[in-house]
Design an enzyme around this catalytic site. Sequence first.
Site, mmCIF file in Angstrom:
data_model
loop_
_atom_site.group_PDB
_atom_site.id
_atom_site.type_symbol
_atom_site.label_atom_id
_atom_site.label_comp_id
_atom_site.label_asym_id
_atom_site.label_seq_id
_atom_site.Cartn_x
_atom_site.Cartn_y
_atom_site.Cartn_z
ATOM 1 N N GLU A 256 0.988 -1.099 -0.004
ATOM 2 C CA GLU A 256 0.287 0.121 -0.136
ATOM 3 C C GLU A 256 0.988 1.358 0.079
ATOM 4 O OE1 GLU A 256 -3.060 -0.107 -0.242
ATOM 5 O OE2 GLU A 256 -3.618 -2.308 0.370
ATOM 6 N N CYS A 295 -3.348 8.345 3.568
ATOM 7 C CA CYS A 295 -2.971 7.886 2.174
ATOM 8 C C CYS A 295 -4.193 8.168 1.412
ATOM 9 C CB CYS A 295 -2.685 6.332 2.273
ATOM 10 S SG CYS A 295 -3.847 5.614 3.156
HETATM 11 P P1 NAP Z 1 7.955 5.088 4.682
HETATM 12 O O1 NAP Z 1 9.205 5.905 5.078
HETATM 13 O O2 NAP Z 1 8.145 4.462 3.354
HETATM 14 O O3 NAP Z 1 8.155 4.117 5.861
HETATM 15 C C1 NAP Z 1 7.295 2.994 5.977
HETATM 16 C C2 NAP Z 1 7.702 1.905 6.817
HETATM 17 O O4 NAP Z 1 8.906 1.403 6.099
HETATM 18 C C3 NAP Z 1 8.272 2.334 8.274
HETATM 19 O O5 NAP Z 1 7.978 1.391 9.031
HETATM 20 C C4 NAP Z 1 9.819 2.315 7.780
HETATM 21 O O6 NAP Z 1 10.515 2.161 9.176
HETATM 22 C C5 NAP Z 1 9.981 1.219 6.773
HETATM 23 N N1 NAP Z 1 11.007 1.218 6.139
HETATM 24 C C6 NAP Z 1 12.025 2.328 5.831
HETATM 25 N N2 NAP Z 1 12.948 1.892 5.213
HETATM 26 C C7 NAP Z 1 12.847 0.496 5.004
HETATM 27 C C8 NAP Z 1 13.538 -0.498 4.281
HETATM 28 N N3 NAP Z 1 14.761 -0.205 3.614
HETATM 29 N N4 NAP Z 1 13.289 -1.923 4.535
HETATM 30 C C9 NAP Z 1 12.242 -2.134 5.316
HETATM 31 N N5 NAP Z 1 11.610 -1.166 5.888
HETATM 32 C C10 NAP Z 1 11.694 0.269 5.838
HETATM 33 O O7 NAP Z 1 6.655 5.912 4.983
HETATM 34 P P2 NAP Z 1 6.264 6.620 5.950
HETATM 35 O O8 NAP Z 1 6.935 7.912 5.742
HETATM 36 O O9 NAP Z 1 6.061 6.012 7.228
HETATM 37 O O10 NAP Z 1 4.658 6.785 5.474
HETATM 38 C C11 NAP Z 1 4.067 7.870 4.886
HETATM 39 C C12 NAP Z 1 3.793 7.093 3.471
HETATM 40 O O11 NAP Z 1 2.774 6.291 3.473
HETATM 41 C C13 NAP Z 1 3.034 8.258 2.529
HETATM 42 O O12 NAP Z 1 3.520 8.422 1.225
HETATM 43 C C14 NAP Z 1 1.533 7.788 2.421
HETATM 44 O O13 NAP Z 1 0.833 7.730 1.204
HETATM 45 C C15 NAP Z 1 1.796 6.165 2.584
HETATM 46 N N6 NAP Z 1 0.637 5.555 3.154
HETATM 47 C C16 NAP Z 1 0.087 4.681 2.428
HETATM 48 C C17 NAP Z 1 -1.065 3.881 2.834
HETATM 49 C C18 NAP Z 1 -2.044 3.250 2.197
HETATM 50 O O14 NAP Z 1 -2.733 2.327 2.905
HETATM 51 N N7 NAP Z 1 -1.875 3.006 0.839
HETATM 52 C C19 NAP Z 1 -1.725 4.095 4.345
HETATM 53 C C20 NAP Z 1 -0.687 4.889 4.971
HETATM 54 C C21 NAP Z 1 0.265 5.716 4.536
HETATM 55 P P3 NAP Z 1 11.245 3.583 9.937
HETATM 56 O O15 NAP Z 1 10.060 4.367 10.263
HETATM 57 O O16 NAP Z 1 11.966 3.004 11.107
HETATM 58 O O17 NAP Z 1 11.812 4.302 8.713
#
Ligand code: NAP
Length: 515
Positions: A256, A295
């Site tokens: 997602e 999101c």
């Molecule tokens: P993110 O930076 O991509 O992080 C998401 C998760 O991935 C966090 O738990 C992060 O851990 C982890 N992560 C980071 N690097 C990783 C790697 N190399 N390998 C494995 N895991 C890794 O996203 P965010 O900033 O938390 O969230 C915002 C984004 O999420 C927005 O773009 C939004 O659109 C999207 N979103 C989508 C939905 C949906 O249902 N489609 C829902 C909510 C949000 P750390 O926090 O420890 O870095």
Amino acid sequence: MTALLPNFVSGRWQAGTGAGITLLDPVLGTALVRVDATGLDLPAAFDFARRQGSAALQALTYRERAALLAKVGQLLQAHRDAYDAIATANSGTVKNDSAVDIDGAIFTLGQYARWGEALGDARALRDGEPVRLAKEAFQAQHVQVPRPGLALFINAFNFPAWGLWEKAAPALLSGMAVVVKPATATAWLTQRMVQDVVDAGLLPAGALSIVCGSSAGLLDALEPFDVVSFTGSADTAAVIRSHPALARHAVRANIEADSLNSALALPDATPGTPAFELLVREVVREMTVKSGQKCTAIRRILVPEAVYGAAAEAIAAKLAKVSTGNPRNAGVRMGALVSRAQFDTVQQGVAQLARTAEILHDGRAQPLVDADPAVAACVAPVLLGTRDADGAQAVHDVEVFGPVATLLAYRDVPHALALARRGQGSLVASLYGDDAALLGRSALDLAASHGRVHVVTPEVAQVHTGHGNVMPQSLHGGPGRAGGGAELGGLRALDFYHQRSAVQASPPVLAALGL
Ligand code: NAP
């Protein structure tokens, strides 16, 4: 030094051995708690979850697992006030916005408990009717059986409560042990919920684990029957998809990612009509709930050229009334973004959009309520707009994860639908109007590029569930840019955690499957 939150893996609370990462109050800037996953033996933890957790869950029937979900929901309800306090401190959200996350989690658990109860005392699911293969005497029955691995959730920062339970409810109901790695910035609430459930002894050993802090090593520990469900940015999604463990073991993945959702006023939704008013109300709600950190939030607003000016004025007028600041102040309608880093990203995003669209309303000119602008991660709403929707590529490309949206003018309905598709696949589009035939045609057109199409007509004004609200009854997830995932949608969510298999046998053997 703030308290270090322990991880729960291999059936034990285990503190990381590193210095940890400090979680902050995004309004006050104060340190809250620390998280750290250094030194955990993740392969052993995953092995424990599979062998103990999934095995114990799969020894139960759907009805018995559903009863566990109901108990988890009741427990979370009993601790609701504590969760609200953590959300205020760590997410900077006002009460209504915290409720979207916390009550959404409890509601979703309750729904899956009810649906699971109706599945009865089975341990596998029948998938369709038996089909004749050669003769009547030899048939195929498709079955769905729980996968023997574990379900790893890597979650985003914006829904620390719902983000866990909307995935865990169908996973646990399916009999798969859950390992959750919350986003670091808001891990506290997820950790507290898991702690409460573990302390209450509601689930079998190994059924629920949590790793807080770095994601290092999580994907390496995955095996062929595991699944991974990721929510977050498209950039991290790309890293996860290309991880060697996923490629080598064909680990099933649900992604997602981010999404350029749109709201579309059809030509009959002219100023003065209820449909127009509904569009304006929904846009303002979506821009401001959780400070636009959803999101599913509306990022692009598509209106007929003739309506552009009136729509800009009406939306801006409502946005001007939104007070932004400290969520502890009763006069504040919109709290903070999750962090100062996110604050910077949103400011940069607005600047990027402003190179192709003009700023129609800039709430950032107003003072914050009860918050220091040099410290707080608070951003007031910003509405941008352009009459050249085709030329403004950044608007269809850049997801500014905050209270920011862009108004776009369209020529005719085919143009509007084409603009919605410029998001390259989105979670949701909403339509506003009062012409059922046109709304129906437009909805089917958008369905090909959207996971959900939310149609708002005057007769559903009081009852529709909201453009951005993810209801467990409906599918969540969109194609393309949105990640290609599929969550929720009632019992459809169980597909991801089950293996479909065709059993080919004589009718007596198929009858003995007991499905
Ligand atoms: P993110 O930076 O991509 O992080 C998401 C998760 O991935 C966090 O738990 C992060 O851990 C982890 N992560 C980071 N690097 C990783 C790697 N190399 N390998 C494995 N895991 C890794 O996203 P965010 O900033 O938390 O969230 C915002 C984004 O999420 C927005 O773009 C939004 O659109 C999207 N979103 C989508 C939905 C949906 O249902 N489609 C829902 C909510 C949000 P750390 O926090 O420890 O870095």
